[in-house]
Design an enzyme around this catalytic site. Sequence first.
Site, PDB file in Angstrom:
ATOM      1  N   VAL A   1     -36.175 -44.392  10.316  1.00 35.75           N
ATOM      2  CA  VAL A   1     -36.714 -43.137  10.839  1.00 35.75           C
ATOM      3  C   VAL A   1     -35.867 -41.952  10.377  1.00 35.75           C
ATOM      4  CG1 VAL A   1     -37.068 -41.815  12.964  1.00 35.75           C
ATOM      5  CG2 VAL A   1     -37.875 -44.148  12.800  1.00 35.75           C
TER       6      VAL A   1
ATOM      7  N   LEU B   1     -44.243 -44.566  23.946  1.00 34.05           N
ATOM      8  CA  LEU B   1     -44.399 -45.955  24.393  1.00 34.05           C
ATOM      9  C   LEU B   1     -45.881 -46.276  24.535  1.00 34.05           C
ATOM     10  CD1 LEU B   1     -41.620 -46.293  27.135  1.00 34.05           C
ATOM     11  CD2 LEU B   1     -41.526 -47.023  24.756  1.00 34.05           C
TER      12      LEU B   1
ATOM     13  N   PHE C   1     -50.901 -49.005  22.912  1.00 35.43           N
ATOM     14  CA  PHE C   1     -52.338 -48.947  22.593  1.00 35.43           C
ATOM     15  C   PHE C   1     -52.607 -49.569  21.219  1.00 35.43           C
ATOM     16  CE2 PHE C   1     -54.632 -45.639  25.377  1.00 35.43           C
ATOM     17  CZ  PHE C   1     -53.793 -45.867  26.446  1.00 35.43           C
TER      18      PHE C   1
ATOM     19  N   CYS D   1     -40.946 -52.114  16.333  1.00 36.28           N
ATOM     20  CA  CYS D   1     -41.260 -51.290  17.510  1.00 36.28           C
ATOM     21  C   CYS D   1     -42.210 -51.902  18.532  1.00 36.28           C
ATOM     22  CB  CYS D   1     -41.845 -49.961  17.050  1.00 36.28           C
ATOM     23  SG  CYS D   1     -40.673 -48.990  16.104  1.00 36.28           S
TER      24      CYS D   1
ATOM     25  N   LYS E   1     -40.793 -54.476  21.123  1.00 31.08           N
ATOM     26  CA  LYS E   1     -39.672 -53.857  21.851  1.00 31.08           C
ATOM     27  C   LYS E   1     -40.181 -52.760  22.805  1.00 31.08           C
ATOM     28  CE  LYS E   1     -37.285 -50.736  19.253  1.00 31.08           C
ATOM     29  NZ  LYS E   1     -37.293 -49.390  19.836  1.00 31.08           N
TER      30      LYS E   1
HETATM   31  P1  NAI Z   1     -32.516 -48.479  12.103  1.00 33.83           P
HETATM   32  O1  NAI Z   1     -31.809 -49.644  12.654  1.00 33.83           O
HETATM   33  O2  NAI Z   1     -33.123 -48.552  10.756  1.00 33.83           O
HETATM   34  O3  NAI Z   1     -31.492 -47.220  12.079  1.00 33.83           O
HETATM   35  C1  NAI Z   1     -30.648 -46.885  13.121  1.00 33.83           C
HETATM   36  C2  NAI Z   1     -29.308 -46.454  12.509  1.00 33.83           C
HETATM   37  O4  NAI Z   1     -28.481 -45.882  13.523  1.00 33.83           O
HETATM   38  C3  NAI Z   1     -28.501 -47.599  11.906  1.00 33.83           C
HETATM   39  O5  NAI Z   1     -28.277 -47.358  10.526  1.00 33.83           O
HETATM   40  C4  NAI Z   1     -27.191 -47.603  12.711  1.00 33.83           C
HETATM   41  O6  NAI Z   1     -26.054 -47.960  11.928  1.00 33.83           O
HETATM   42  C5  NAI Z   1     -27.129 -46.181  13.210  1.00 33.83           C
HETATM   43  N1  NAI Z   1     -26.303 -45.981  14.392  1.00 33.83           N
HETATM   44  C6  NAI Z   1     -26.292 -46.688  15.545  1.00 33.83           C
HETATM   45  N2  NAI Z   1     -25.412 -46.161  16.408  1.00 33.83           N
HETATM   46  C7  NAI Z   1     -24.857 -45.086  15.793  1.00 33.83           C
HETATM   47  C8  NAI Z   1     -23.884 -44.127  16.198  1.00 33.83           C
HETATM   48  N3  NAI Z   1     -23.324 -44.154  17.423  1.00 33.83           N
HETATM   49  N4  NAI Z   1     -23.515 -43.162  15.310  1.00 33.83           N
HETATM   50  C9  NAI Z   1     -24.078 -43.120  14.071  1.00 33.83           C
HETATM   51  N5  NAI Z   1     -25.018 -43.998  13.650  1.00 33.83           N
HETATM   52  C10 NAI Z   1     -25.399 -44.968  14.504  1.00 33.83           C
HETATM   53  O7  NAI Z   1     -33.603 -48.054  13.179  1.00 33.83           O
HETATM   54  P2  NAI Z   1     -34.954 -47.233  12.938  1.00 33.83           P
HETATM   55  O8  NAI Z   1     -36.047 -48.143  12.525  1.00 33.83           O
HETATM   56  O9  NAI Z   1     -34.666 -46.026  12.127  1.00 33.83           O
HETATM   57  O10 NAI Z   1     -35.272 -46.826  14.426  1.00 33.83           O
HETATM   58  C11 NAI Z   1     -34.512 -45.839  15.117  1.00 33.83           C
HETATM   59  C12 NAI Z   1     -35.260 -45.471  16.374  1.00 33.83           C
HETATM   60  O11 NAI Z   1     -36.533 -44.906  16.026  1.00 33.83           O
HETATM   61  C13 NAI Z   1     -35.563 -46.652  17.302  1.00 33.83           C
HETATM   62  O12 NAI Z   1     -35.488 -46.193  18.620  1.00 33.83           O
HETATM   63  C14 NAI Z   1     -36.997 -47.000  16.965  1.00 33.83           C
HETATM   64  O13 NAI Z   1     -37.645 -47.582  18.051  1.00 33.83           O
HETATM   65  C15 NAI Z   1     -37.587 -45.632  16.658  1.00 33.83           C
HETATM   66  N6  NAI Z   1     -38.741 -45.651  15.771  1.00 33.83           N
HETATM   67  C16 NAI Z   1     -38.801 -46.491  14.689  1.00 33.83           C
HETATM   68  C17 NAI Z   1     -39.905 -46.480  13.850  1.00 33.83           C
HETATM   69  C18 NAI Z   1     -39.968 -47.392  12.680  1.00 33.83           C
HETATM   70  O14 NAI Z   1     -41.052 -47.492  12.090  1.00 33.83           O
HETATM   71  N7  NAI Z   1     -38.910 -48.060  12.276  1.00 33.83           N
HETATM   72  C19 NAI Z   1     -41.026 -45.557  14.065  1.00 33.83           C
HETATM   73  C20 NAI Z   1     -40.842 -44.682  15.189  1.00 33.83           C
HETATM   74  C21 NAI Z   1     -39.748 -44.762  16.010  1.00 33.83           C
END
Ligand code: NAI
Length: 480
Positions: free
Chosen positions: A12, A217, A222, A272, A275
């Site tokens: 994201v 959420l 949905f 997603c 979760k």
């Molecule tokens: P991801 O796991 O690809 O990226 C998260 C990043 O945050 C990781 O690289 C991690 O090292 C970093 N991180 C964690 N704690 C940290 C900290 N304290 N300081 C700095 N960096 C830190 O996850 P993704 O897929 O990007 O998802 C992120 C959020 O967005 C989640 O809540 C997810 O549910 C939501 N989301 C994801 C979508 C998707 O398609 N992947 C779409 C919409 C929302």
Amino acid sequence: MVKICCIGAGYVGGPTMAVIALKCPSIEVAVVDISVSRITAWNGDHLPIYEPGLDEVVKQCRGKNLFFSTDVEKHVSEADIIFVSVNTPTKTRGLGAGKAADLTYWESAARMIADVSKSDKIVVEKSTVPVKTAEAIERILTHNSKGINYQILSNPEFLAEGTAIQDLLSPDRVLIGGRETTDGQKAIDALKSVYAHWVPGERIICTNLWSAELSKLAANAFLAQRISSVNAMSALCEATGANVSQVSHAVGKDTRIGPKFLNASVGFGGSCFQKDILNLVYICECHGLSEVANYWKQVIKVNDYQKNRFVNRVVSSMFNTVSGKKIAILGFAFKKDTGDTRETPAIDVCKGLLGDKAHLSIYDPQVTEDQIQRDLSMNKFDWDHPIHLQPTSPTSMKQVRVVWDAYEAAKDTHGLCILTEWDEFKTLDYKRVFDNMQKPAFVFDGRNIVDVEKLREIGFIVYSIGKPLDPWLKDTPAVA
Ligand code: NAI
């Protein structure tokens, strides 16, 4: 110059910030992460995630107004607007284990913001979080505020992997939730002005904080519910001789229902849906709404049922045992055009087949051998933690071979399972595949992408989800 910092350079954070940098040349965007390998990859030639169109956007902006860095504190302290896009995995221990969102990474990001900030900040929830997270974050920040004014906004991301850049360039809507106060409104306006560089005003929806948090959420629930609905129908289609593609076409023509997200498949995956629904279920339970919780739980149960049903179908078709048999797995990512394997149905299908002692040869155009081996040996939910906190790669499983070509994967196998709808699987030379397989040769199409009639003419026994059954399969019913 307005400065934006995004904490979390993942699926994201990376694409979202790249598009903001592209569309807002007057804004400086820094994406920071604790994972050194991820940031190194963002700064190199091979980006850490595969997403059509992403390379071009990043290359256009990187070094100009888009920066990737591990210097989290510096960029956070300099920023006017801080997006937080860190992992929000499902808790595996303690209160709410198996359902509630684990906000450890969010809380540590918030505490770090409080520690290093010297000027007023707008803190934006980009991660998907439980309703009322903003309140908790607000408390952490204001109890350590040193006179600094923090405004919390909820700006959930609706991009879909595989089409992320397109979704970001032309979103159905941008949702911004904030406090209903003068300062809250100012913060909403500030974020709105960022998106207004390219998103038409009528597509930017502003709400209160809790509506924005819950809408994300709800949207995922949905979407997943549509998939489970059509998958439930697919089981009934197989039992009755109806064809699920015809049923979903007929149903989707109703403008009240619409045609999207009505493809039957081996099940939904991705980081997603499961979760976020589990999280929704937990919130409902916490509010004593057990009927509502059970309703949403069923969406996940049907998804698990669909994956089990697929494995059982494979095993029962092949004389009720796959022990020692070679099976090709085409596609491991949770959908096409991404290398993401988080919660991919391929994991459960492969584990199910391995549990019955099958030997697997796996091919996916975007997933590495290391990733596949990790996924097949990781515990549930471990995948959703930052890479450096995940278990290190275990020794490869003997029964699993990962290859770089679909024909190689299918060679000498008894059956072939299509688990991701990659376009290249539609146009394989199936005659060549058939000639190199053991006989009888089976195709189990978990994505309904092959031409069933054509494959049957070649000589395959074909199982296509929710389609009228091959006579062979009718005699070997598979109950999950
Ligand atoms: P991801 O796991 O690809 O990226 C998260 C990043 O945050 C990781 O690289 C991690 O090292 C970093 N991180 C964690 N704690 C940290 C900290 N304290 N300081 C700095 N960096 C830190 O996850 P993704 O897929 O990007 O998802 C992120 C959020 O967005 C989640 O809540 C997810 O549910 C939501 N989301 C994801 C979508 C998707 O398609 N992947 C779409 C919409 C929302």
